[in-house]
Design an enzyme around this catalytic site. Structure first.
Site, PDB file in Angstrom:
ATOM      1  N   SER A 139       0.837  -1.201   0.000  1.00  0.00           N
ATOM      2  CA  SER A 139       0.000   0.000   0.000  1.00  0.00           C
ATOM      3  C   SER A 139       0.869   1.246   0.000  1.00  0.00           C
ATOM      4  O   SER A 139       2.027   1.218   0.422  1.00  0.00           O
ATOM      5  CB  SER A 139      -0.906   0.008   1.239  1.00  0.00           C
ATOM      6  OG  SER A 139      -1.580   1.250   1.367  1.00  0.00           O
ATOM      7  N   HIS A 140       0.293   2.350  -0.437  1.00  0.00           N
ATOM      8  CA  HIS A 140       0.987   3.628  -0.384  1.00  0.00           C
ATOM      9  C   HIS A 140       1.073   4.158   1.047  1.00  0.00           C
ATOM     10  O   HIS A 140       1.834   5.079   1.325  1.00  0.00           O
ATOM     11  CB  HIS A 140       0.272   4.659  -1.257  1.00  0.00           C
ATOM     12  CG  HIS A 140       0.530   4.487  -2.720  1.00  0.00           C
ATOM     13  ND1 HIS A 140       0.076   3.403  -3.439  1.00  0.00           N
ATOM     14  CD2 HIS A 140       1.221   5.257  -3.602  1.00  0.00           C
ATOM     15  CE1 HIS A 140       0.457   3.517  -4.704  1.00  0.00           C
ATOM     16  NE2 HIS A 140       1.151   4.628  -4.832  1.00  0.00           N
ATOM     17  N   SER A 141       0.287   3.586   1.930  1.00  0.00           N
ATOM     18  CA  SER A 141       0.256   4.034   3.324  1.00  0.00           C
ATOM     19  C   SER A 141       0.641   2.896   4.253  1.00  0.00           C
ATOM     20  O   SER A 141       0.043   1.814   4.197  1.00  0.00           O
ATOM     21  CB  SER A 141      -1.142   4.535   3.682  1.00  0.00           C
ATOM     22  OG  SER A 141      -1.296   4.672   5.076  1.00  0.00           O
ATOM     23  N   SER A 182       0.570   2.425  -9.010  1.00  0.00           N
ATOM     24  CA  SER A 182       2.018   2.380  -8.879  1.00  0.00           C
ATOM     25  C   SER A 182       2.474   1.311  -7.905  1.00  0.00           C
ATOM     26  O   SER A 182       3.622   0.854  -7.969  1.00  0.00           O
ATOM     27  CB  SER A 182       2.561   3.749  -8.444  1.00  0.00           C
ATOM     28  OG  SER A 182       1.995   4.149  -7.218  1.00  0.00           O
TER      29      SER A 182
END
Length: 237
Positions: free
Chosen positions: A9-11, A76
């Site tokens: 995840s981006h977080s 991404s």
């Protein structure tokens, strides 16, 4: 357990939270987060993803690991995961799932907890994102059985929900995850039994009768599996 799972995840908070949630339903499955950048910002890190993939493979190896399924959140993250595969010694053992992060992870984790192989675990994840009424992809990526509507079911069953909360997220995950590991196509009140999302859209509360229809080599086992869960109240009050 034979299949491990990595969450990209981006977080970091999202990855950690999703893993914590899935671990409640699959305590024996190796599930590792790879969220955020190395310096704690929003984004993805090739090094983090690669480390998680290597750790997942290593931790599960003691249990005879046969593969890892990777779930991602945004575009991404997929590219980062694909790049990480290029550095692995055995990338063939890692499968990327095209699935919603939370629902897909829960379904995949439950399937892995039940002993499903890596293809079936990915199928369970991807089935969680299939709209109600549409069949989930088969474990091999192609339809391995006739469409359920083309012939009479091999086995059927009717089971009344006895747990107070009915078909909410946890029971739906147990049903979908378990069915994903069987060689059968199953519908429950007209929706794909291997789709966690589809099952939740039924809005089936306590007292609702679930009509189960199954086709394929494991059709009888699939009906018995659903019946056993329902009759036991999914282990809930």
């Amino acid at each position: 357990m034979t299949v491990s799972i990595v969450v990209v995840s981006h977080s970091a908070k999202i990855a950690d939270g999703a893993v914590e949630l899935a671990a409640q339903m699959a305590p024996d499955v190796v599930i590792l987060p790879a969220g955020g950048t190395d310096d704690g910002r929003i984004g993805t890190s090739l090094e983090k993803v690669l480390a998680a993939l290597e750790a997942a493979s290593g931790q599960a190896a003691g249990a005879g690991a046969e593969g890892t399924v990777v779930l991602t959140d945004l575009g991404s993250a997929v590219m980062t995961a694909e790049s990480a595969l290029e550095f692995l010694e055995n990338p063939a053992g890692v499968l990327l799932a095209d699935a919603p992060l939370v629902e897909g992870l829960v379904a995949a984790a439950v399937a892995a907890q039940g002993g499903a192989d890596v293809q079936a675990v990915r199928k369970a994840a991807e089935g969680a994102g299939i709209p109600a009424g549409q069949p989930a992809p088969s474990a091999g990526g192609t339809d391995h059985l006739e469409s359920p509507t083309s012939a009479a079911p091999d086995f059927t069953g009717d089971f009344e929900l006895v747990n107070q909360a009915g078909m909410h997220a946890r029971p739906a995950a147990k049903v979908a995850g378990g069915l994903a590991s069987l060689d059968a196509e199953v519908t429950i009140n007209g929706v794909d039994g291997a789709s966690m999302t589809g099952l939740m859209t039924l809005g089936a509360g306590k007292g609702t009768v679930l009509h189960v229809e199954a086709w394929g080599a494991d059709a009888e086992k699939a009906v018995e599996y659903v019946g056993g869960l329902v009759e036991a109240g999914f282990g809930e009050p």
